[in-house]
Design a protein around this motif. Structure first.
Motif, short mmCIF file in Angstrom:
data_model
loop_
_atom_site.label_atom_id
_atom_site.label_comp_id
_atom_site.label_asym_id
_atom_site.label_seq_id
_atom_site.Cartn_x
_atom_site.Cartn_y
_atom_site.Cartn_z
N GLY A 106 -39.24 47.23 42.16
CA GLY A 106 -39.79 48.39 42.74
C GLY A 106 -41.28 48.81 42.51
O GLY A 106 -41.93 48.16 41.80
N GLN A 107 -41.90 49.52 43.34
CA GLN A 107 -43.07 50.04 43.27
C GLN A 107 -43.37 51.57 43.55
O GLN A 107 -42.78 51.62 45.00
CB GLN A 107 -44.03 48.93 44.15
N GLU A 108 -43.96 52.36 43.05
CA GLU A 108 -44.41 53.67 43.68
C GLU A 108 -45.97 53.41 43.76
O GLU A 108 -46.57 52.92 42.97
CB GLU A 108 -44.22 54.62 42.58
N LEU A 109 -46.31 54.03 45.00
CA LEU A 109 -47.91 53.84 45.19
C LEU A 109 -48.36 55.07 45.91
O LEU A 109 -47.79 55.79 46.39
CB LEU A 109 -47.95 52.84 46.42
N LYS A 110 -49.58 55.34 45.46
CA LYS A 110 -50.30 56.64 45.90
C LYS A 110 -51.77 55.96 46.41
O LYS A 110 -52.20 55.24 45.79
CB LYS A 110 -50.59 57.91 44.99
N PHE A 111 -51.96 56.03 47.74
CA PHE A 111 -53.22 55.47 48.33
C PHE A 111 -54.25 56.71 48.13
O PHE A 111 -54.06 57.77 48.78
CB PHE A 111 -53.02 54.95 49.77
N THR A 112 -55.21 56.67 47.22
CA THR A 112 -56.17 57.77 47.00
C THR A 112 -57.49 57.41 47.61
O THR A 112 -58.28 58.71 48.10
CB THR A 112 -56.47 57.54 45.46
N LYS A 113 -58.00 56.35 48.20
CA LYS A 113 -59.11 56.29 49.06
C LYS A 113 -59.03 55.31 49.74
O LYS A 113 -58.30 54.15 49.70
CB LYS A 113 -60.79 55.90 47.99
N PRO A 114 -59.76 54.95 51.01
CA PRO A 114 -59.70 53.85 51.87
C PRO A 114 -60.45 52.60 51.40
O PRO A 114 -61.31 52.73 50.65
CB PRO A 114 -60.37 54.51 53.23
N VAL A 115 -59.94 51.68 51.88
CA VAL A 115 -60.52 50.32 51.45
C VAL A 115 -61.09 49.84 52.75
O VAL A 115 -60.40 49.65 53.84
CB VAL A 115 -59.52 49.17 51.10
N ARG A 116 -62.47 49.54 52.65
CA ARG A 116 -63.27 49.18 53.97
C ARG A 116 -63.43 47.64 53.88
O ARG A 116 -63.47 46.99 52.71
CB ARG A 116 -64.45 49.90 53.72
N PHE A 117 -63.73 47.07 55.04
CA PHE A 117 -64.15 45.38 55.04
C PHE A 117 -65.17 45.18 54.11
O PHE A 117 -66.44 46.14 54.15
CB PHE A 117 -64.38 45.11 56.37
N GLY A 118 -65.26 44.29 53.14
CA GLY A 118 -66.26 43.96 52.10
C GLY A 118 -66.03 44.47 50.86
O GLY A 118 -66.81 44.18 49.94
N ASP A 119 -65.07 45.36 50.57
CA ASP A 119 -64.90 45.71 49.40
C ASP A 119 -64.19 44.94 48.65
O ASP A 119 -63.50 44.07 48.96
CB ASP A 119 -64.09 47.18 49.43
N THR A 120 -64.57 45.05 47.28
CA THR A 120 -63.99 43.90 46.20
C THR A 120 -63.19 44.92 45.64
O THR A 120 -63.56 45.88 44.76
CB THR A 120 -65.13 43.53 45.37
N ILE A 121 -61.82 44.70 45.74
CA ILE A 121 -60.66 45.42 45.00
C ILE A 121 -60.09 44.78 43.76
O ILE A 121 -59.80 43.40 43.96
CB ILE A 121 -59.63 45.60 45.99
N THR A 122 -60.00 45.39 42.72
CA THR A 122 -59.37 44.86 41.41
C THR A 122 -58.05 45.59 41.40
O THR A 122 -58.11 46.57 41.12
CB THR A 122 -60.46 45.12 40.37
N ALA A 123 -57.10 44.69 41.08
CA ALA A 123 -55.68 45.05 40.82
C ALA A 123 -55.39 44.97 39.46
O ALA A 123 -55.58 43.78 38.81
CB ALA A 123 -54.66 44.43 41.93
N ALA A 124 -55.21 45.92 38.86
CA ALA A 124 -54.87 46.01 37.15
C ALA A 124 -53.41 46.50 36.76
O ALA A 124 -53.03 47.60 37.46
CB ALA A 124 -55.77 46.84 36.61
N CYS A 125 -52.73 45.77 36.15
CA CYS A 125 -51.32 46.01 35.77
C CYS A 125 -51.13 46.20 34.11
O CYS A 125 -51.75 45.21 33.62
CB CYS A 125 -50.36 44.96 36.23
N THR A 126 -50.66 47.18 33.81
CA THR A 126 -50.57 47.50 32.26
C THR A 126 -49.18 47.94 32.12
O THR A 126 -48.55 48.85 32.37
CB THR A 126 -51.70 48.85 31.81
N VAL A 127 -48.71 47.18 30.95
CA VAL A 127 -47.29 47.71 30.66
C VAL A 127 -47.14 49.22 30.16
O VAL A 127 -48.06 49.58 29.07
CB VAL A 127 -46.98 46.57 29.39
N ALA A 128 -46.43 49.63 30.57
CA ALA A 128 -46.27 51.20 30.14
C ALA A 128 -44.65 51.24 29.42
O ALA A 128 -44.79 52.49 28.79
CB ALA A 128 -46.14 52.13 31.53
N GLU A 129 -43.83 50.42 29.79
CA GLU A 129 -42.59 50.59 29.24
C GLU A 129 -41.73 49.44 29.31
O GLU A 129 -41.78 48.53 30.25
CB GLU A 129 -41.76 51.71 30.12
N VAL A 130 -41.19 49.07 27.98
CA VAL A 130 -40.40 47.95 28.01
C VAL A 130 -38.95 48.30 27.60
O VAL A 130 -38.79 48.90 26.71
CB VAL A 130 -40.90 47.04 26.68
N LEU A 131 -38.13 47.77 28.54
CA LEU A 131 -36.63 48.01 28.36
C LEU A 131 -36.00 46.66 28.03
O LEU A 131 -35.33 46.31 28.98
CB LEU A 131 -35.87 48.48 29.44
#
Length: 162
Positions: A106-131
């Motif tokens: 699953g994934q919850e997402l909130k889009f907060t700003k537009p991404v324009r052509f030429g933008d360099t996007i960095t996706a970061a994932c950080t462990v918040a909970e381990v079950l």
């Protein structure tokens, strides 16, 4: 159909140089994941990426593919599909943390700003909970642009490989 595969091959070979990541493949099991562990991946979003994504998904919204129409929008021009940028989160989960064999639940997402052509996007994932007893991990997911602006934030739920 051959034309479609040719376009996909171009997409794969064209975008690979734009992925900025450590080439080492890491596979982490539930026992190796700890709160605060994180990894990331960056990609420059191109006009070609947006058109290929539009063609593959059928999302031909003028906000993405029509400069004349999108220039009248609140964004003042074309923007990338939000889910295209969110796909980078999937790449981090699948290839970096936890890595190959991860099942995306699953994934919850909130889009907060537009991404324009030429933008360099960095996706970061950080462990918040381990079950551990359920073999489930929750990770905070954040995508930022080259200026450090958050463009997407959310929470992923995954099942790491055993």
């Amino acid at each position: 159909i051959l034309h479609f595969f040719f376009i996909c091959a171009i997409f794969i070979f064209q975008t690979r140089p734009n992925l900025h990541q450590n080439s080492e493949v890491i596979i982490m099991t539930i026992k190796e994941l700890h709160i605060g562990d994180s990894d990331s991946m960056s990609k420059t979003i191109t006009e070609t990426d947006v058109y290929l994504f539009a063609g593959i998904t059928g999302d031909l919204n003028p906000a993405h593919v029509n400069e004349a129409e999108s220039s009248k929008s609140p964004f003042g021009g074309r923007i990338a599909h939000g889910i295209l940028s969110a796909g980078l989160i999937s790449a981090v989960l699948a290839m970096r943390i936890p890595g190959p064999g991860t099942i995306y639940l699953g994934q919850e997402l909130k889009f907060t700003k537009p991404v324009r052509f030429g933008d360099t996007i960095t996706a970061a994932c950080t462990v918040a909970e381990v079950l551990e007893e359920k073999n489930i991990v929750k990770l905070e997911t954040i995508c930022t642009n080259q200026d450090g602006d958050v463009v997407i934030k959310g929470m992923a739920t995954v099942m790491p490989p055993k």
